[in-house]
Design an enzyme around this catalytic site. Structure first.
Site, mmCIF file in Angstrom:
data_model
loop_
_atom_site.group_PDB
_atom_site.id
_atom_site.type_symbol
_atom_site.label_atom_id
_atom_site.label_comp_id
_atom_site.label_asym_id
_atom_site.label_seq_id
_atom_site.Cartn_x
_atom_site.Cartn_y
_atom_site.Cartn_z
ATOM 1 N N CYS A 94 0.820 -1.215 0.000
ATOM 2 C CA CYS A 94 0.000 0.000 0.000
ATOM 3 C C CYS A 94 0.858 1.272 0.000
ATOM 4 O O CYS A 94 1.527 1.556 -0.966
ATOM 5 C CB CYS A 94 -0.979 -0.042 1.168
ATOM 6 S SG CYS A 94 -2.418 1.031 0.959
ATOM 7 N N HIS A 95 0.838 2.050 1.090
ATOM 8 C CA HIS A 95 1.627 3.271 1.166
ATOM 9 C C HIS A 95 3.068 3.022 1.638
ATOM 10 O O HIS A 95 3.913 3.901 1.545
ATOM 11 C CB HIS A 95 0.959 4.293 2.097
ATOM 12 C CG HIS A 95 -0.165 5.023 1.468
ATOM 13 N ND1 HIS A 95 -1.433 4.489 1.376
ATOM 14 C CD2 HIS A 95 -0.222 6.235 0.877
ATOM 15 C CE1 HIS A 95 -2.224 5.354 0.771
ATOM 16 N NE2 HIS A 95 -1.517 6.416 0.446
#
Length: 174
Positions: free
Chosen positions: A108-109
């Site tokens: 994800c991030h």
């Protein structure tokens, strides 16, 4: 039994820790939670909006011994990833795992961290779509896939990719 460490701070995406952790334990791995925070209770988030559960870390980053881990997982969450990318202790652990050629699984991030550690340069990676420009500016090639493997690096886009992410970690450790 192989040991997989999770490295996070606070306000991490809960599913990217909890679901990945549970699935890896179900596959027979020992897991360990490392935090860069100053307290062992860490706060999960549900989609960066709602507070989730709290979890108790096993060890602080300053006390982590990379030789004890067979792989490292970095869960996302915007605040968590942004905090980790500026944390020198976290960078030391991440770079040591990468330099040892051990699986480094980032979702994800969390690939933001690969920008700050210098690992992203020259790699093909996936991540949450808003990180595309950051990764490309750091010299990575961005692809939109559920899982991207480049050497020992395993990257995924978001919680929807967890099943494939876990399968890639398992395969890398087999």
């Amino acid at each position: 039994m192989k040991t997989i460490a999770f490295l996070l701070h606070n306000n991490f995406e809960q599913a990217e820790y909890e679901e990945v952790n549970n699935q890896l334990k179900d596959k027979g791995y020992k897991t360990l939670l490392i935090t860069t925070d100053k307290q062992k209770e860490v706060q999960g988030m549900k989609q960066d909006v709602n507070k989730g559960d709290t979890f108790s870390a096993d060890i602080f980053a300053k006390d982590a011994k990379v030789a004890d881990y067979d792989a490292l997982v970095l869960p996302g969450g915007t605040v968590n990833a942004d905090t980790i990318r500026g944390n020198k202790e976290a960078h030391g652990i991440i770079n040591a795992i990468n330099d040892a050629g051990k699986p480094l699984a980032v979702i994800c991030h969390a690939p933001w961290v690969l920008v700050n550690t210098g690992i992203a340069k020259g790699k093909t990676l996936t991540a949450y779509q808003t990180l595309q420009i950051d990764l490309e500016n750091a010299g990575a090639k961005f692809v939109d896939k559920t899982v991207q493997i480049d050497g020992n690096l395993i990257t995924s886009r978001n919680p929807d990719d967890i099943k494939n992410f876990v399968e890639a970690i398992d395969k890398a450790l087999s």
